[in-house]
Design an enzyme around this catalytic site. Structure first.
Site, PDB file in Angstrom:
ATOM      1  N   ARG A 170      41.530  21.212  74.139  1.00 31.84           N
ATOM      2  CA  ARG A 170      40.754  20.847  75.421  1.00 31.84           C
ATOM      3  C   ARG A 170      40.645  19.304  75.480  1.00 31.84           C
ATOM      4  NH1 ARG A 170      35.979  25.002  74.747  1.00 31.84           N
ATOM      5  NH2 ARG A 170      36.487  24.861  72.861  1.00 31.84           N
ATOM      6  N   LYS A 224      33.523  24.089  88.911  1.00 39.73           N
ATOM      7  CA  LYS A 224      32.584  23.778  87.746  1.00 39.73           C
ATOM      8  C   LYS A 224      32.554  22.296  87.493  1.00 39.73           C
ATOM      9  CE  LYS A 224      34.128  24.765  83.447  1.00 39.73           C
ATOM     10  NZ  LYS A 224      34.967  25.428  82.622  1.00 39.73           N
ATOM     11  N   ARG A 230      31.115  19.682  84.616  1.00 39.37           N
ATOM     12  CA  ARG A 230      30.414  19.519  83.296  1.00 39.37           C
ATOM     13  C   ARG A 230      29.901  18.186  83.053  1.00 39.37           C
ATOM     14  NH1 ARG A 230      31.552  22.848  79.236  1.00 39.37           N
ATOM     15  NH2 ARG A 230      33.395  24.380  79.494  1.00 39.37           N
TER      16      ARG A 230
HETATM   17  C1  R5P Z   1      37.765  24.691  80.404  1.00 38.72           C
HETATM   18  O1  R5P Z   1      38.383  24.047  81.151  1.00 38.72           O
HETATM   19  C2  R5P Z   1      38.396  25.918  79.568  1.00 38.72           C
HETATM   20  O2  R5P Z   1      39.407  26.596  80.518  1.00 38.72           O
HETATM   21  C3  R5P Z   1      37.214  26.777  79.496  1.00 38.72           C
HETATM   22  O3  R5P Z   1      36.767  27.266  80.648  1.00 38.72           O
HETATM   23  C4  R5P Z   1      36.134  26.362  78.653  1.00 38.72           C
HETATM   24  O4  R5P Z   1      36.707  25.744  77.490  1.00 38.72           O
HETATM   25  C5  R5P Z   1      35.051  27.650  78.344  1.00 38.72           C
HETATM   26  O5  R5P Z   1      34.305  26.946  77.491  1.00 38.72           O
HETATM   27  P1  R5P Z   1      32.812  27.709  77.561  1.00 38.72           P
HETATM   28  O6  R5P Z   1      32.882  29.105  76.946  1.00 38.72           O
HETATM   29  O7  R5P Z   1      32.014  26.831  76.386  1.00 38.72           O
HETATM   30  O8  R5P Z   1      32.222  27.339  78.760  1.00 38.72           O
END
Ligand code: R5P
Length: 301
Positions: A96, A192, A194
């Site tokens: 990631r 989404k 962050r």
């Molecule tokens: C992010 O871009 C990935 O595709 C996942 O959505 C993310 O890594 C999920 O992480 P978490 O479960 O901490 O929200």
């Protein structure tokens, strides 16, 4: 040439055994340990001179230990005269961090790919990387597999009424579109956001696509803290989804993610066994990718 072998790192012995059973490639003898100062110790106990060898290691928690273990196994195999070393990495940790989101950050996925290749690996097999571009970070050939068909096959057996596939973020739209076409289902997308200054925090901003009355199927590559799927499920139920199902390749389930999922609005989660899940959870079902990986190893011989 001597007969091929699979050497399993300590991350996922169960998957290694299943792959060995299905491919009929035996597991090699290896002694793995940790010295009292925390350094990783590796000892290959088989003769691998002129052998085709596979290392099976997911970079799951403890991530750094598993990465070092993989690198040391590769080095030990090189020094023992192995003919060709293929690193089979069902879950590639640090994926990631495949780009700089802000000045001053590393591109961690590139650093880890370099470390693995420089340890003597000639080929890599990996599964659903966070970003497809990571394939190019390895300066050796990569066999790139996907668990999407295995997950879709399992989902079809559930016979959910009029499912709608949901990408939980804009970065996952291509994956979700592929999954939707396997299920012959329409697609919705969640936006989404962050907060870069607070690790692991996020909020759902908006959604495109109609979900009223449907069974929403979120498809993601990784479930880590569970925040993405829990927040998405909340938004989807508010939009009228009767059921929220989650499919993901990698069940990282960091900290208390499983407990949070248990209490959430998510009805069921399907993940692959790219990571060994030791804790039980009523909502989580593991679907094996052992056959997919075994077939690709046999194809390499
Ligand atoms: C992010 O871009 C990935 O595709 C996942 O959505 C993310 O890594 C999920 O992480 P978490 O479960 O901490 O929200």
């Amino acid at each position: 040439m001597n007969s091929p072998k699979i050497f399993a790192g300590s991350s996922n012995l169960l998957l290694a055994q299943k792959i060995s059973d299905k491919s009929k490639i035996p597991l090699g003898k290896i002694d793995l340990g940790v010295f009292s100062d925390g350094e990783v110790d590796v000892w290959i106990q088989d003769d691998v001179n002129n052998c085709d060898v596979f290392i099976l290691q997911s970079n799951s928690a403890p991530v750094n230990r598993h990465i070092i273990e993989l690198a040391l196994i590769a080095d030990a195999l090189t020094r023992s005269g192995a003919h060709r070393i293929t690193a089979v990495i069902p879950y590639f940790g640090y994926s990631r961090k495949e780009k700089q989101s802000r000045k001053g950050e590393p591109i961690s996925a590139k650093v880890i790919a370099d470390l693995i290749v420089r340890s003597g690996v000639n080929k890599v097999v990996c599964l659903d990387l966070h970003a497809d571009a990571i394939v190019g970070f390895f300066d050796v050939p990569v066999i790139y597999l996907s668990a999407l068909e295995v997950l879709a096959g399992r989902l079809i057996k559930e016979k959910f009424k009029s499912p709608i596939v949901v990408a939980p973020d804009v970065g996952g739209v291509r994956r979700a579109r592929n999954f939707a076409s396997l299920l012959n289902a329409p697609l919705a997308v969640i936006e989404k956001h962050r907060h870069t200054h607070v690790r692991d925090s996020l909020e759902v901003l908006s959604m495109t696509g109609e979900v009223v009355g449907d069974c929403a199927v979120i498809i993601d590559d990784i479930i880590s803290t569970g925040g993405t799927i829990i927040e998405s499920a909340k938004a989807l139920k508010q939009k009228g989804a009767k059921k929220v199902i989650v499919c993901a390749t990698h069940g990282v389930f960091a900290n208390n993610a499983l407990e949070k999922i248990e209490k959430s609005e998510i009805d069921k989660v399907f993940v692959s066994d790219s990571i060994n899940i030791t804790k039980k959870n009523k909502k989580v079902e593991v679907v094996s990718v052992s056959e997919l990986i075994a077939d690709s190893l046999v194809g390499e011989l």
